[in-house]
Design a protein around this motif. Structure first.
Motif, short mmCIF file in Angstrom:
data_model
loop_
_atom_site.label_atom_id
_atom_site.label_comp_id
_atom_site.label_asym_id
_atom_site.label_seq_id
_atom_site.Cartn_x
_atom_site.Cartn_y
_atom_site.Cartn_z
N TYR A 1 0.85 -1.18 0.00
CA TYR A 1 0.00 0.00 0.00
C TYR A 1 0.89 1.24 0.00
N LEU A 2 0.77 2.06 -1.05
CA LEU A 2 1.51 3.31 -1.17
C LEU A 2 0.53 4.47 -1.24
N THR A 3 0.92 5.59 -0.71
CA THR A 3 0.09 6.80 -0.81
C THR A 3 0.95 7.95 -1.34
N ALA A 4 0.29 8.86 -2.05
CA ALA A 4 0.97 10.05 -2.56
C ALA A 4 -0.11 11.05 -2.97
N VAL A 5 0.32 12.20 -3.40
CA VAL A 5 -0.55 13.21 -4.01
C VAL A 5 0.05 13.54 -5.37
N GLN A 6 -0.80 13.60 -6.39
CA GLN A 6 -0.31 13.82 -7.75
C GLN A 6 -1.09 14.92 -8.46
N PRO A 7 -0.42 15.67 -9.35
CA PRO A 7 -1.12 16.59 -10.24
C PRO A 7 -1.34 15.93 -11.60
N PHE A 8 -2.27 16.46 -12.36
CA PHE A 8 -2.41 16.03 -13.74
C PHE A 8 -1.47 16.87 -14.60
N LYS A 9 -0.80 16.23 -15.54
CA LYS A 9 0.23 16.95 -16.30
C LYS A 9 -0.36 18.09 -17.11
N ALA A 10 -1.51 17.87 -17.75
CA ALA A 10 -2.11 18.91 -18.58
C ALA A 10 -2.76 20.01 -17.76
N GLN A 11 -3.12 19.71 -16.52
CA GLN A 11 -3.76 20.68 -15.62
C GLN A 11 -3.15 20.53 -14.23
N PRO A 12 -1.97 21.08 -14.01
CA PRO A 12 -1.25 20.86 -12.75
C PRO A 12 -1.98 21.35 -11.49
N ASP A 13 -2.92 22.28 -11.65
CA ASP A 13 -3.67 22.74 -10.48
C ASP A 13 -4.73 21.73 -10.05
N SER A 14 -5.03 20.79 -10.91
CA SER A 14 -5.95 19.70 -10.57
C SER A 14 -5.11 18.58 -9.95
N GLN A 15 -5.31 18.35 -8.66
CA GLN A 15 -4.46 17.43 -7.91
C GLN A 15 -5.31 16.47 -7.10
N VAL A 16 -4.83 15.25 -6.93
CA VAL A 16 -5.62 14.22 -6.26
C VAL A 16 -4.75 13.40 -5.32
N GLU A 17 -5.39 12.85 -4.29
CA GLU A 17 -4.74 11.82 -3.48
C GLU A 17 -4.70 10.53 -4.31
N ALA A 18 -3.62 9.80 -4.18
CA ALA A 18 -3.47 8.55 -4.91
C ALA A 18 -3.11 7.44 -3.92
N HIS A 19 -4.10 6.60 -3.62
CA HIS A 19 -3.89 5.48 -2.71
C HIS A 19 -3.71 4.23 -3.57
N GLN A 20 -2.49 3.71 -3.57
CA GLN A 20 -2.07 2.70 -4.54
C GLN A 20 -1.88 1.34 -3.87
N TYR A 21 -2.44 0.33 -4.52
CA TYR A 21 -2.29 -1.05 -4.06
C TYR A 21 -1.50 -1.78 -5.13
N CYS A 22 -0.28 -2.20 -4.77
CA CYS A 22 0.71 -2.58 -5.77
C CYS A 22 1.19 -4.02 -5.61
N ALA A 23 1.59 -4.58 -6.74
CA ALA A 23 2.23 -5.89 -6.78
C ALA A 23 3.53 -5.76 -7.56
N GLU A 24 4.55 -6.45 -7.10
CA GLU A 24 5.83 -6.46 -7.79
C GLU A 24 5.79 -7.55 -8.87
N VAL A 25 5.86 -7.13 -10.11
CA VAL A 25 5.85 -8.08 -11.22
C VAL A 25 7.19 -8.79 -11.30
N ASP A 26 8.26 -8.02 -11.26
CA ASP A 26 9.61 -8.56 -11.22
C ASP A 26 10.51 -7.45 -10.69
N ALA A 27 11.82 -7.65 -10.79
CA ALA A 27 12.76 -6.68 -10.22
C ALA A 27 12.71 -5.34 -10.93
N GLN A 28 12.07 -5.27 -12.10
CA GLN A 28 12.07 -4.05 -12.89
C GLN A 28 10.74 -3.31 -12.90
N LEU A 29 9.66 -3.92 -12.44
CA LEU A 29 8.34 -3.33 -12.65
C LEU A 29 7.37 -3.64 -11.51
#
Length: 302
Positions: A95-123
């Motif tokens: 479980y990772l958390t962060a806040v991100q902007p949208f590239k085309a509209q940087p003032d539009s920003q959201v919380e990003a609660h991420q649920y992740c799996a490690e595919v391999d050592a690279q991804l």
């Protein structure tokens, strides 16, 4: 490089599927659109595991038990068929958390609660929600790639990936369920990585807009202070304390492509650079490139 070629195909297929599904459902009612949004993001996760060329991806794409069989916990009230449907989500234990902007509209920003799996050592592959709650709304997908994988991508593909060093060194990217030492070890491992995020806007009047590409903050002051305050209160994350614990990582941070992508935008407040976060010029050589070229003389990686 065959593995990397498979990863590139998987990422492109996932993004095409997401775009195709979303663009083909503009006339559906909102509940159906939300279901399609879930399918879009989940399909992206499955494609990365199912379409890869390496054993690790294939392992994640297959049930841990023989095909067609799911062992049932004697104390569980969930039918085996339901457990089988949930299998693609089981590896997503980080479980990772962060806040991100949208590239085309940087003032539009959201919380990003991420649920992740490690595919391999690279991804890594993640599904992203707007909050860690039972009624959370699915935002989309995020992929995290090593410098070595990033450098193997064609130029047009690299343009879609944003740098991670600011999120790490500022304390903005967190793994709140990990102990401090384990989280620091993870952030050290993710240092100099890149990520790609595609989020699905909410449908309005039965019209679902196409996915939007998110970016990363790369200077202090770019993130909305009020959003950060609410985010910190909701998660209990102390950015400054995490940044302090990660100060030793600054010496290992390398310049990255995309750091200055939002530099020309006026955020309406003063911004300032963070030590260790810098734009990479064309003459820079990353540790990923050095390892690809067989040069292991980088003492920082010993």
């Amino acid at each position: 490089m065959q593995v990397f070629a498979g990863r590139r195909r998987s990422i492109r297929q996932a993004r095409r599927l997401m775009a195709a599904l979303c663009m083909s459902t503009r006339e559906l009612p909102r509940p159906a659109l939300h279901a399609i949004a879930y399918t879009c993001a989940l399909s992206g996760a499955l494609l990365l595991g199912a379409c890869g060329d390496d054993p690790a991806g294939d392992e994640l794409a297959q049930p841990p038990s023989p095909p067609g069989h799911v062992a049932r916990d004697p104390g569980s009230q969930v039918e085996p068929e339901v457990l089988h449907v949930q299998l693609p989500l089981l590896p997503m234990t980080l479980y990772l958390t962060a806040v991100q902007p949208f590239k085309a509209q940087p003032d539009s920003q959201v919380e990003a609660h991420q649920y992740c799996a490690e595919v391999d050592a690279q991804l890594w592959q993640c599904i992203v929600f707007d909050r860690p709650a039972a009624d959370a709304r699915l935002l989309g997908t995020r992929y995290i790639a090593s410098p070595l994988l990033y450098e193997s991508l064609p130029a047009e593909e690299r343009a879609l990936w944003h740098p991670l060093n600011y999120e790490i060194l500022s304390g903005l990217l967190a793994a709140p369920q990990l102990a401090d030492a384990a989280e620091l070890s993870l952030m050290e491992r993710l240092l100099n990585h890149y990520a790609q995020s595609w989020y699905l806007p909410e449908a309005e009047d039965s019209v679902h807009p196409p996915p939007r590409m998110a970016w990363s903050f790369n200077r202090n002051g770019e993130a909305d202070p009020e959003l950060l305050r609410r985010y910190a209160e909701a998660t209990g994350i102390d950015f400054s304390e995490r940044a302090r614990r990660r100060a030793a990582l600054v010496a290992r941070a390398e310049p990255q492509v995309g750091v200055d992508a939002l530099a020309a935008h006026d955020f309406g407040r003063q911004t300032r650079p963070l030590e260790g976060v810098a734009e990479r010029d064309d003459a820079s050589t990353t540790s990923g490139q050095r390892r690809e070229n067989g040069d292991e003389s980088d003492s920082r990686r010993q």
